[in-house]
Design a protein around this motif. Sequence first.
Motif, mmCIF file in Angstrom:
data_model
loop_
_atom_site.group_PDB
_atom_site.id
_atom_site.type_symbol
_atom_site.label_atom_id
_atom_site.label_comp_id
_atom_site.label_asym_id
_atom_site.label_seq_id
_atom_site.Cartn_x
_atom_site.Cartn_y
_atom_site.Cartn_z
ATOM 1 N N UNK A 281 -19.400 -27.262 48.707
ATOM 2 C CA UNK A 281 -18.958 -25.867 48.829
ATOM 3 C C UNK A 281 -20.108 -24.891 48.565
ATOM 4 N N UNK A 282 -20.975 -25.226 47.626
ATOM 5 C CA UNK A 282 -22.073 -24.317 47.298
ATOM 6 C C UNK A 282 -23.059 -24.180 48.458
ATOM 7 N N UNK A 283 -23.120 -25.184 49.338
ATOM 8 C CA UNK A 283 -23.948 -25.071 50.535
ATOM 9 C C UNK A 283 -23.384 -24.018 51.485
ATOM 10 N N UNK A 284 -22.065 -23.821 51.461
ATOM 11 C CA UNK A 284 -21.460 -22.739 52.246
ATOM 12 C C UNK A 284 -21.983 -21.394 51.779
ATOM 13 N N UNK A 285 -22.123 -21.248 50.471
ATOM 14 C CA UNK A 285 -22.653 -20.000 49.912
ATOM 15 C C UNK A 285 -24.079 -19.769 50.384
ATOM 16 N N UNK A 286 -24.904 -20.823 50.333
ATOM 17 C CA UNK A 286 -26.296 -20.687 50.762
ATOM 18 C C UNK A 286 -26.384 -20.324 52.241
ATOM 19 N N UNK A 287 -25.598 -20.996 53.088
ATOM 20 C CA UNK A 287 -25.666 -20.746 54.526
ATOM 21 C C UNK A 287 -25.141 -19.361 54.883
ATOM 22 N N UNK A 288 -24.144 -18.875 54.141
ATOM 23 C CA UNK A 288 -23.681 -17.498 54.361
ATOM 24 C C UNK A 288 -24.801 -16.517 54.033
ATOM 25 N N UNK A 289 -25.510 -16.773 52.937
ATOM 26 C CA UNK A 289 -26.624 -15.894 52.558
ATOM 27 C C UNK A 289 -27.742 -15.905 53.588
ATOM 28 N N UNK A 290 -28.056 -17.077 54.132
ATOM 29 C CA UNK A 290 -29.111 -17.175 55.146
ATOM 30 C C UNK A 290 -28.687 -16.446 56.423
ATOM 31 N N UNK A 291 -27.415 -16.612 56.814
ATOM 32 C CA UNK A 291 -26.924 -15.935 58.015
ATOM 33 C C UNK A 291 -26.943 -14.418 57.859
ATOM 34 N N UNK A 293 -29.162 -12.732 55.887
ATOM 35 C CA UNK A 293 -30.550 -12.268 55.939
ATOM 36 C C UNK A 293 -31.129 -12.375 57.352
ATOM 37 N N UNK A 294 -30.580 -13.281 58.167
ATOM 38 C CA UNK A 294 -31.013 -13.389 59.561
ATOM 39 C C UNK A 294 -30.335 -12.364 60.465
ATOM 40 N N UNK A 295 -29.343 -11.657 59.928
ATOM 41 C CA UNK A 295 -28.677 -10.625 60.708
ATOM 42 C C UNK A 295 -27.504 -11.098 61.540
ATOM 43 N N UNK A 296 -27.121 -12.368 61.403
ATOM 44 C CA UNK A 296 -25.971 -12.867 62.173
ATOM 45 C C UNK A 296 -24.656 -12.452 61.534
ATOM 46 N N UNK A 297 -24.662 -12.208 60.248
ATOM 47 C CA UNK A 297 -23.544 -11.580 59.553
ATOM 48 C C UNK A 297 -24.039 -10.261 58.978
ATOM 49 N N UNK A 298 -23.171 -9.253 58.983
ATOM 50 C CA UNK A 298 -23.582 -7.938 58.504
ATOM 51 C C UNK A 298 -23.672 -7.900 56.969
ATOM 52 N N UNK A 299 -22.930 -8.763 56.325
ATOM 53 C CA UNK A 299 -22.940 -8.797 54.864
ATOM 54 C C UNK A 299 -21.671 -9.427 54.351
ATOM 55 N N UNK A 300 -21.645 -9.717 53.057
ATOM 56 C CA UNK A 300 -20.480 -10.392 52.486
ATOM 57 C C UNK A 300 -19.254 -9.500 52.390
ATOM 58 N N UNK A 387 -16.169 -21.581 59.247
ATOM 59 C CA UNK A 387 -15.843 -21.222 60.625
ATOM 60 C C UNK A 387 -16.475 -19.892 61.018
ATOM 61 N N UNK A 388 -16.500 -18.933 60.105
ATOM 62 C CA UNK A 388 -17.138 -17.638 60.372
ATOM 63 C C UNK A 388 -18.631 -17.830 60.660
ATOM 64 N N UNK A 389 -19.285 -18.653 59.838
ATOM 65 C CA UNK A 389 -20.712 -18.917 60.070
ATOM 66 C C UNK A 389 -20.899 -19.623 61.406
ATOM 67 N N UNK A 390 -20.053 -20.621 61.671
ATOM 68 C CA UNK A 390 -20.186 -21.412 62.897
ATOM 69 C C UNK A 390 -20.110 -20.548 64.152
ATOM 70 N N UNK A 391 -19.196 -19.568 64.158
ATOM 71 C CA UNK A 391 -19.038 -18.732 65.346
ATOM 72 C C UNK A 391 -20.052 -17.593 65.409
ATOM 73 N N UNK A 392 -20.798 -17.385 64.321
ATOM 74 C CA UNK A 392 -21.709 -16.240 64.259
ATOM 75 C C UNK A 392 -23.165 -16.605 64.527
#
Length: 549
Positions: A281-291, A293-300, A387-392
Amino acid sequence: MKITSTFAFVLISCFYSGQNRDIVNADKIENQIQKKNINKVIFLNKSISIENLKESDILKSMVFQESQNLDLRVFTDNSLVNYLHQLDPSLTADELLQKGNYQFSFYVDGKMIYQENLNKGAGIPDDKKFKTTFRIPLVSSNNEDSWGRYLWMRFYFGHDGIDALQSGNHILKIEIRPYLKTSVLKTGNIIASGEINLNVPQKSSSETQIALQPIQPHSGWKVSDDKFSPEKIRLLNKKIAEERFKEITGIIVIKNDKLLLEEYFNKSGRDSLQDTRSVGKSFASALAGIAIQDGYLKGEHQSLKDFYNLKSFKNYSSKKDSVTIKSLLTMSSGFDGNDDNSDSPGNEENMYPTDNWVQFTLDLPMTEDKIGENWSYFTAGVVVVGDIINQSVPKGLENYADKKLFQPLGISKYKWQFTPQQKPSLAGGLRMSALDFAKFGQLYKNNGIWNGKAILDKNWVHKSFSNYFTDNKDFEGYGYLFWRKVYQVGNKNFEAYQCSGNGGNKIIVFKDIPFVMVITAKAYNKPYAHSQADKMVQEYLLPALLGNE
């Protein structure tokens, strides 16, 4: 006849206290063994029905083996619900059983070792209303499944019972009381107690099992030459060899970015891909943070409505529109999901049989909780994060994780667990070696830097290692899919944030001392799994590293 007011008051008091004594008619006590042993706990080495029980079956002493039967038969002079009624006569029988149960106290050689208030689900409601005798299999040679077995595991493996019952002769005593938890905790008098003399044989271990394991070359880490207490580690290894700490497979300690300790047990080794369950689960946190900073997600603070047509799912309410990525990362989304409650609609065990875990989650109703305020462990919410990361991200989550996290860390051997849609499940089940899990922990210890390159933004690490539930006294805290844990050695506290998974699996990152630890284990679904890992850290590893003998 004239009755004085004082005498009348006594009569009325006696009348009402007699009325208040019982709320149901408990079973009559007719068995002769029960009559002779009323208010006693007796010990047996086999399962015997009360009809076939003889005085000669009752044990006063026995040689204790962890794999042999240890059965209890409890005899009381009333039913549990009537005892609870005495604690609060205003509640109905069903209300009493929702708020109370038995309290068990375990003593070894006169010292209380463990006390537990059984949860409401332990025991059959009708039995607790009417029965005056019941059987408890504490240790079963055929692994009979019961709440008694798990009660024993918590006492024996999780709360020092195994240390109190070291080789030699000991007196084990058990006391049972009723307890009721309303606005305050009320505990009644002892309703049954008993003791037995246990002869505990010496456990065996070899020098090979106890000796420190030398760090072999080609670990991928620089090797530390810092000193630590080898005797503490030998004692730890001895307990693992003797299965006093059970089903441990690996221990890694990193100090100042160098490998200090590498130990493997129970046929595990450096190349073993460890199944650490919810550590993933903690890897989900890391990948959300990377996404982010890469601009694929606007923020948490982005909300679910940015990614899903929420009105197309069941139980829609406008509240779902306000669920944020952050609230999923902190397990405070307000969905009606709680893995610690078997009756919760969103319990993870209800999710796994479905053919679409994301739909299962988004179909759930919302609670009355304010989003972001109340914590409850909610695996299904982490699936939605994945799923949010996967589609983004470009080319999907699996490719993105390999390119942006695993390759930079030099992790090439790993296995995902997949959802029914064959997407990596961030709910858990990610497997890799203990040394590679340590790399993930060290990345956070380095504030997101690995080999001079920023993989994670240091502000994301800071947010991940912040406690968002300081007012919750029930646990030590939670960040962005990281648990807060405070270890105590002597009179000093050491704060850590950790990945934690079923079986007692841990990646522990200490905030103020230069250590990262990994513990891998296979004590899946065992009630002592996490407590034994905590004990290993607090009583052996930290003292060895800090020079506390």
